[in-house]
Design a protein around this motif. Structure first.
Motif, short mmCIF file in Angstrom:
data_model
loop_
_atom_site.label_atom_id
_atom_site.label_comp_id
_atom_site.label_asym_id
_atom_site.label_seq_id
_atom_site.Cartn_x
_atom_site.Cartn_y
_atom_site.Cartn_z
N GLY A 1 7.69 18.53 -6.47
CA GLY A 1 6.33 18.86 -6.05
C GLY A 1 5.42 17.65 -6.21
O GLY A 1 4.61 17.33 -5.33
N GLU A 2 5.58 16.97 -7.35
CA GLU A 2 4.80 15.77 -7.63
C GLU A 2 5.10 14.69 -6.59
O GLU A 2 4.19 14.05 -6.08
N ALA A 3 6.37 14.52 -6.29
CA ALA A 3 6.77 13.50 -5.32
C ALA A 3 6.16 13.80 -3.96
O ALA A 3 5.59 12.93 -3.30
N LEU A 4 6.26 15.08 -3.54
CA LEU A 4 5.75 15.44 -2.21
C LEU A 4 4.23 15.28 -2.14
O LEU A 4 3.70 14.81 -1.13
N SER A 5 3.55 15.64 -3.22
CA SER A 5 2.10 15.63 -3.12
C SER A 5 1.50 14.24 -3.29
O SER A 5 0.41 13.97 -2.83
N LEU A 6 2.20 13.34 -3.97
CA LEU A 6 1.61 12.03 -4.22
C LEU A 6 2.10 10.95 -3.27
O LEU A 6 1.33 10.11 -2.81
N ARG B 1 0.80 -1.22 0.00
CA ARG B 1 0.00 0.00 0.00
C ARG B 1 0.83 1.27 0.00
O ARG B 1 0.29 2.36 0.12
N ASP B 2 2.15 1.11 -0.15
CA ASP B 2 3.01 2.29 -0.27
C ASP B 2 2.76 3.00 -1.60
O ASP B 2 2.40 2.36 -2.58
N PHE B 3 2.92 4.29 -1.58
CA PHE B 3 2.96 5.07 -2.82
C PHE B 3 4.34 5.71 -2.81
O PHE B 3 4.58 6.68 -2.11
N VAL B 4 5.26 5.11 -3.54
CA VAL B 4 6.67 5.50 -3.46
C VAL B 4 7.06 6.33 -4.67
O VAL B 4 6.74 5.99 -5.80
N ALA B 5 7.75 7.43 -4.41
CA ALA B 5 8.31 8.21 -5.50
C ALA B 5 9.81 7.97 -5.55
O ALA B 5 10.48 8.04 -4.53
N VAL B 6 10.31 7.65 -6.73
CA VAL B 6 11.76 7.63 -6.93
C VAL B 6 12.06 8.95 -7.63
O VAL B 6 11.68 9.17 -8.77
N LEU B 7 12.71 9.83 -6.89
CA LEU B 7 12.86 11.21 -7.33
C LEU B 7 14.32 11.50 -7.64
O LEU B 7 15.20 11.16 -6.85
N GLY B 8 14.55 12.14 -8.77
CA GLY B 8 15.93 12.51 -9.09
C GLY B 8 15.99 13.25 -10.40
O GLY B 8 15.03 13.24 -11.16
N PRO B 9 17.13 13.88 -10.68
CA PRO B 9 17.29 14.60 -11.95
C PRO B 9 17.42 13.61 -13.10
O PRO B 9 17.63 12.42 -12.87
N HIS C 1 -5.15 5.09 -6.17
CA HIS C 1 -4.32 4.38 -5.21
C HIS C 1 -5.13 3.96 -4.00
O HIS C 1 -5.01 2.86 -3.49
N GLN C 2 -6.03 4.87 -3.57
CA GLN C 2 -6.86 4.56 -2.41
C GLN C 2 -7.90 3.50 -2.75
O GLN C 2 -8.06 2.52 -2.02
N GLU C 3 -8.59 3.69 -3.89
CA GLU C 3 -9.64 2.74 -4.26
C GLU C 3 -9.07 1.37 -4.54
O GLU C 3 -9.62 0.35 -4.16
N PHE C 4 -7.95 1.36 -5.23
CA PHE C 4 -7.36 0.11 -5.67
C PHE C 4 -6.63 -0.57 -4.52
O PHE C 4 -6.56 -1.79 -4.44
N GLY C 5 -6.11 0.24 -3.62
CA GLY C 5 -5.45 -0.31 -2.45
C GLY C 5 -4.18 -1.05 -2.77
O GLY C 5 -3.77 -1.96 -2.06
N HIS D 1 -2.40 18.58 -12.25
CA HIS D 1 -3.00 18.61 -10.91
C HIS D 1 -4.21 17.69 -10.85
O HIS D 1 -4.40 16.97 -9.87
N THR D 2 -5.03 17.69 -11.93
CA THR D 2 -6.19 16.81 -11.96
C THR D 2 -5.75 15.36 -11.88
O THR D 2 -6.31 14.55 -11.14
N MET D 3 -4.70 15.04 -12.65
CA MET D 3 -4.24 13.65 -12.68
C MET D 3 -3.61 13.24 -11.35
O MET D 3 -3.67 12.08 -10.98
N GLN D 4 -3.00 14.21 -10.67
CA GLN D 4 -2.46 13.89 -9.34
C GLN D 4 -3.57 13.42 -8.42
O GLN D 4 -3.44 12.40 -7.74
N ASP D 5 -4.69 14.18 -8.43
CA ASP D 5 -5.84 13.79 -7.60
C ASP D 5 -6.33 12.41 -8.02
O ASP D 5 -6.67 11.56 -7.20
N GLU D 6 -6.40 12.23 -9.34
CA GLU D 6 -6.87 10.97 -9.90
C GLU D 6 -6.00 9.79 -9.43
O GLU D 6 -6.50 8.74 -9.04
#
Lengths: 362, 277
Positions: A211-216, A45-53, A196-200, A186-191
């Protein structure tokens, strides 16, 4: 906000609960190391961002997890099973590719049902599950259109639905929002959050956008030059960056060079304070929001004098650049309602508490 | 409005196409209903030429269609494999592989035919090699001057015309499509049959059409490596020369054209049926 490391909710140890375990994973192309040996645990149930340049190896890492790239060393384990030698067609992972990889010769419905058709499910089951997936992704009205006729956001949703319908143990997303314009992003971020929540399920996505990493994401792995420099929840990474790179890559940061000797730090810009750690070059990191303009007679743990160079009103805050010793600059974010506002050319005293400062090696 | 003015850009090619293809074809169509009597052209409309074609030439016509279909199928398959390797398997060699295909076009048509004569002849490369290896004790005489020799020679000649359109359409397939198919559980065969072939439909049909038309109209190869073999081209060409019966030649051409259209249409249908999801 404090700068002490927030308590990690999980140990980095070899937890039996980890769904995805990378051990000693590396990838070399000739002399070039795309990914240096690294370990990573991802939990259900993790939502993991791999963030980097770009070029940091994050996409290679994602492709190793998905089975498209075989690692030079190390193992990939999913749900207790070693899948290192198993191809993507047999892995319990599905991927949303950066270019989506939709099949232009199929309709939306055919795209979404592709995986189930390969599994030779019954016609009735395929129809039901596809209809359900289309409904969940709000694509029902586009079901019989060609994917080429869809907008970027709709194509993105088709790619998501096509991957999620197979109920993967881990869903991998390669720069999922990079191709969309700002508003759609932004819409797709919410989506994505909603899915992620519905699918679990467990989502891993690669992005260069902090910003994307922090918000998702609830967990972020920051990569640089083939290494994971820090891995943890968003708060700990923002508040307590482990390296200079992490500090600059996530959020704005003031970096002050200095020298540590016998537990005493002396910054090039002047101030000195106690900080335990090995001797050598260090960098003090302080967020613009933590820096205060000191009133006459007011003190702080760390103090620096300077001259206001620039004042910009940004709506919710005022961004103030202050020149300090050695041509260095400190950015300060002030309350928009501050009165009187600092003026360009004014001599000011800056200060911040030790607790809101982070000292990293080099 | 800009898009409308762009139509003028096709005007030159449309003009050439009309002048050099549509007009002669129309002339042929009209000609085929005329007749030559005692070296005299009669413009009285008649179906005599078509009756002649179906009564006396249907065997050769049928044989030509069979040879052309077989050659086109084999060459298209070979061209598909070649393009597949260049596009998906040996990507770093793609330029070199395509260059090899194209360079065979520089070698003349006749040169290829003579090359195959040298390879397939009784004392040719293949027989000599097999004799030297002890696989056979006397030369296989049926290699040259046979339908197989014609097919092989024409395949060699027409392969570039099959590779180019198929490779071009394969270039249009994004890597992510193939990867997505794998990711969704497709093994080698399903990827080929549900993604690559359907995405190359137009290229495959173009390749088949090119080869079919090249073979269907050829009359030099059967002459040189086919032995007693006759294809419709061998019968059409003299009508415009020694036989001096243009109307009959035109009727043969029109019937052959119709046969080609039917075969290509059927092939197209087959590929579309395969590609249906």
């Amino acid at each position: 906000m404090t700068l002490q490391t927030p308590p990690e909710t999980r140990s980095k140890q070899d937890s039996p609960a980890a769904l995805l375990k990378l051990r000693g994973i590396s990838k070399r192309y000739g002399d070039f190391a795309a990914v240096e040996p690294l370990d990573l645990d991802i939990f259900p149930r993790d939502f993991v961002a791999v963030l980097g340049p770009s070029g940091c190896g994050k996409t290679t890492l994602l492709r190793i997890i998905g089975g498209f790239v075989s690692p030079t060393t190390g193992t990939v384990e999913i749900d207790g099973r070693d899948v290192t030698k198993i191809g993507p067609e047999k892995r319990p992972t599905n991927t949303v590719f950066q270019g989506y990889g939709l099949f232009p010769h199929m309709t939306v419905r055919q795209n979404v049902g592709y995986g189930l058709r390969l599994q030779k499910k019954t016609r009735a089951e395929i129809d039901d599950r596809v209809a359900e997936a289309l409904r969940q992704s709000r694509l029902t009205e586009f079901a019989d259109r060609s994917v080429a006729a869809l907008s970027g956001g709709q194509q993105q949703r088709v790619a998501l639905a096509r991957a999620l319908i197979l109920r993967p143990k881990v869903l991998l997303l390669d720069e999922p929002l990079a191709a969309l314009d700002l508003k759609l992003r932004h819409t797709m971020q919410d989506e994505l959050r909603r899915l992620h929540q519905e699918f679990g399920g467990t989502f891993v996505f690669v992005t260069h956008d902090q910003g994307e990493a922090l918000s998702l994401a609830n967990r972020i792995a920051v990569m640089n030059a083939g290494r994971i420099e820090q891995e943890g929840n968003a708060e700990s990474i923002y508040a307590a960056p482990a390296t200079r790179f992490v500090a600059t890559f996530i959020g704005d940061a003031n970096l002050l060079q200095g020298e540590r000797h016998g537990g005493q730090v002396k910054l090039e810009a002047g101030p000195a304070f106690a900080d335990a750690g090995p001797d050598g070059a260090i960098t003090a990191v302080v967020r613009p929001k933590a820096v205060k303009l000191l009133a006459a007679g007011e003190g702080a743990d760390v103090q620096i004098a300077g001259m206001v160079e620039d004042v910009v009103y940004l709506g919710d805050h005022i961004k103030c650049s202050v020149k300090i010793m050695g041509e260095q600059q400190i950015i300060v974010h002030l309350d928009a309602a501050i009165a009187p506002r600092p003026v360009v050319g004014e001599q000011v005293n800056l200060g911040w508490p030790l607790l809101q400062q982070r000292v990293v090696v080099a | 409005m800009e898009s409308r003015s762009n139509y003028w850009l096709v005007a030159p090619s449309a003009l050439i196409f009309c002048a050099l293809f549509i007009a002669p074809m129309a002339f042929f169509a009209v000609l085929s209903f005329w007749q030559v009597e005692y070296f005299e052209l009669s413009t009285e409309p008649t179906l005599a030429n078509y009756r002649d074609v179906f009564a006396n030439y249907w065997r050769v016509m049928g044989f030509t269609v069979v040879v052309a279909t077989a050659t086109a199928l084999l060459t298209t398959a070979l061209g598909f494999v070649f393009s597949f390797l260049a596009r998906f398997r040996a990507v770093e060699w793609a330029q070199a592989l395509l260059f090899i295909v194209l360079i065979t076009l520089f070698g003349g048509y006749l040169m290829k035919i003579y090359a195959w004569k040298t390879i397939l002849g009784n004392e040719g490369v293949l027989n000599s090699a097999l004799l030297a290896l002890g696989v056979i004790s006397s030369p296989i005489t049926s290699l040259l001057y046979s339908p197989q020799a014609v097919v092989v020679t024409l395949m060699h000649f027409s392969l570039p015309f099959a590779v180019l359109p198929i490779y071009a359409s394969m270039r249009g397939i994004a890597d992510s499509e193939v990867e997505a198919a794998r990711d969704l559980g497709a093994g080698r065969w399903p990827i080929l049959s549900t993604v690559i072939v359907p995405r190359c439909q137009s290229g495959i049909v173009a390749a088949f059409s090119f080869v079919f038309l090249i073979v269907g109209g050829d009359y030099v190869t059967p002459l040189l490596v086919g032995g007693k073999l006759t294809m419709i081209g061998n019968l059409i060409a003299p009508q415009f020369g020694a036989q001096f019966n243009w109307p009959l030649g035109a009727a043969m051409s029109i019937v052959m054209l119709a046969a080609a259209v039917i075969v290509i249409y059927l092939f197209r249908l087959l590929v579309a049926l395969w590609s249906r999801q």
